[in-house]
Design an enzyme around this catalytic site. Structure first.
Site, mmCIF file in Angstrom:
data_model
loop_
_atom_site.group_PDB
_atom_site.id
_atom_site.type_symbol
_atom_site.label_atom_id
_atom_site.label_comp_id
_atom_site.label_asym_id
_atom_site.label_seq_id
_atom_site.Cartn_x
_atom_site.Cartn_y
_atom_site.Cartn_z
ATOM 1 N N SER A 27 0.623 -1.240 0.097
ATOM 2 C CA SER A 27 -0.253 0.029 0.165
ATOM 3 C C SER A 27 0.678 1.216 0.120
ATOM 4 O O SER A 27 1.814 1.504 -1.125
ATOM 5 C CB SER A 27 -1.125 0.152 1.176
ATOM 6 O OG SER A 27 -1.912 1.088 1.086
ATOM 7 N N ASP A 41 -8.317 -6.256 -5.190
ATOM 8 C CA ASP A 41 -8.009 -4.962 -4.432
ATOM 9 C C ASP A 41 -8.688 -3.871 -5.390
ATOM 10 O O ASP A 41 -9.023 -4.015 -6.484
ATOM 11 C CB ASP A 41 -6.550 -4.766 -4.768
ATOM 12 C CG ASP A 41 -6.202 -3.423 -3.611
ATOM 13 O OD1 ASP A 41 -6.997 -2.979 -2.958
ATOM 14 O OD2 ASP A 41 -5.031 -3.355 -3.723
ATOM 15 N N HIS A 84 -6.071 -6.418 -0.956
ATOM 16 C CA HIS A 84 -5.083 -5.390 -0.932
ATOM 17 C C HIS A 84 -3.941 -6.062 -0.066
ATOM 18 O O HIS A 84 -2.802 -5.697 -0.307
ATOM 19 C CB HIS A 84 -5.778 -4.272 -0.024
ATOM 20 C CG HIS A 84 -4.804 -3.079 0.149
ATOM 21 N ND1 HIS A 84 -4.417 -2.394 -1.323
ATOM 22 C CD2 HIS A 84 -4.295 -2.335 1.325
ATOM 23 C CE1 HIS A 84 -3.677 -1.366 -0.916
ATOM 24 N NE2 HIS A 84 -3.541 -1.388 0.428
#
Length: 442
Positions: A159, A361, A421
């Site tokens: 991320s 994601d 994610h």
């Protein structure tokens, strides 16, 4: 029982023991410390030595893990929820990366996890400061742990951690060339990474949400209008405003999808809908959206309870995660700035760069990643684009595809199937296999 399981059991017993008042590193297996990277700015690191059945730790790579947010803790979430030797219940993790690498968790930026700032000027406000702080930490680490200077060193990220990892990797490459840091930097891996924020939202709506029946035409119009405002702010380089408008746009997405989970497009938000309440500013809202999932109540209780006692060096006035919202707030003006140019510089400098992304994601969707990759100025891009991807078997289901990959010169891309994610927590065996491939162990 194998050595890995035995070591994990010892770690579990140690965690039980420290509740009775003992707190010291497990000799030869793990160690931790603080580094004061600037006056009043303290960063916490935690090292696990590799515990392999077939190799000594000096024969395996060193992997540094960087969490997202900014404000998410690697020592907590990355460690106990994704790749560390124990899970949140202090039980051995079968897919821990410690069986194939030495693991270094660093709570960054300053104020994240157990890292802390003594006063407001201790917080970072941009990735340049984040990279500078990490260089100080790595200088200390590789000086004090000289046995790791020759071991291949990789930076893995997730991320917003990927944005930081790109900047850190560039500064580390320069520092090594200048003789300021002694280490064998072998590459950086950018997982579901916030490299091109605007690119993510240009790919989000028509290609993804509407075809999955998560937006009707009215919803698409609402979201597209909100996204246009973000785009205009970025193009005008009004980055603080762009971050605020990005928060507004996410609220519009949630309202029109009945709370789609940004971390896994096939699910809804696990808790109450995260739309803003009266009087709540966008910083608090974004902290609830993108930091709180990394700091669940059960994980917070673990980190501020048994783990804090075990570590034995956490200042009395510091709580794990206590400064996370401040970290996000101070970095908010830098949040929407892209770092695609840094990735280009890394590739041109010959650094091994890997991009990997989860199929499910939404916050950093794969199509958005592919968009900025296709805009790279790297001279190997045409060769990469001309390659067909290779299917990779799921390690626990031979014959079933778990991922696809392409690798050309010093650039690789992994598409991880059935993952959102947080790839290691969603597809642990595939993530471990990918790490071994990137670190050239298979």
């Amino acid at each position: 029982m194998g050595r890995t399981e035995a070591a994990s059991c010892v770690l579990f017993l140690l965690a039980v023991i420290v509740n009775k008042g003992l707190s010291s590193p497990l000799a030869g297996k793990e160690t931790w410390n603080y580094v004061e990277v600037r006056n009043g700015a303290h960063m916490f690191w935690w090292l696990y030595y590799a515990d392999s059945q077939t190799a000594q730790y000096k024969d395996l790579p060193l992997v540094m893990w960087l969490q997202g947010g900014p404000g998410g803790s690697g020592s907590g979430f990355g460690n106990f929820e994704e790749i560390g030797p124990l899970d949140r219940d202090l039980k051995p993790r079968k897919t821990s990366w410690v069986q194939a690498a030495n693991l270094l968790f660093v709570d960054n930026p300053v104020g994240t996890g157990f890292s802390y700032a003594e006063r407001p000027d201790g917080y970072a406000t941009n990735v340049a400061t984040v990279a500078s702080d990490m260089l100080v930490l790595l200088q200390h680490f590789f000086t004090e742990r000289a046995e790791f200077q020759s071991i291949p060193f990789y930076i893995f990220s997730e991320s917003y951690g990927g944005k930081m990892a790109a900047a850190i990797s560039m500064e580390l490459t320069k520092a090594i060339a200048q003789g300021k840091v002694k280490c064998n930097f072998a590459g950086v891996a950018l997982g579901d990474s916030w490299i091109s924020p605007l690119g993510q939202y240009q790919s989000l709506f028509t290609p993804i949400l509407q075809p999955l029946s998560l937006l009707d035409d009215n919803g698409l119009n609402d979201v597209s209008s909100a996204a246009k405002a973000v785009k205009e702010a970025v193009e005008q380089e009004q980055f603080q405003k762009a971050t605020e408008l990005w928060s507004v746009m996410e609220t519009v997405v949630e309202q029109n999808t009945n709370g789609v989970n940004f971390y896994n497009i096939l699910t809804q938000q696990p808790d109450e809908k995260l739309t803003s309440s009266a009087g709540e500013d966008f910083i608090s809202l974004q902290a609830r959206r993108h930091i709180r999932p990394l700091h669940s109540q059960s994980l917070s209780e673990l980190m501020n309870g048994p783990i804090r006692k075990k570590l034995g060096i956490i200042p009395q006035n510091v709580t794990w995660g206590g400064q996370a919202e401040a970290v996000f707030s101070y970095m908010s003006g830098d949040f929407m700035k892209p770092v695609v140019d840094i990735v280009d510089q890394l590739l041109s400098a010959g650094v091994n760069v890997t991009v990997y992304n989860g199929q499910l994601d939404l916050i950093v969707d794969t199509m958005g990643q592919e968009m900025w990759v296709k805009r790279l100025k790297w001279d190997g891009l045409s060769g990469f684009n001309n390659l067909k991807w290779t299917a990779l078997d799921d390690p626990v289901s031979p014959g079933v595809t778990g991922a696809f990959c392409k690798n050309y010169k010093n650039f690789a891309f992994y598409w991880i199937l059935k993952a959102g994610h947080m790839i290691p927590s969603d597809q642990g065996p595939m993530a471990l296999q990918m790490m071994k491939m990137i670190t050239q162990q298979v």
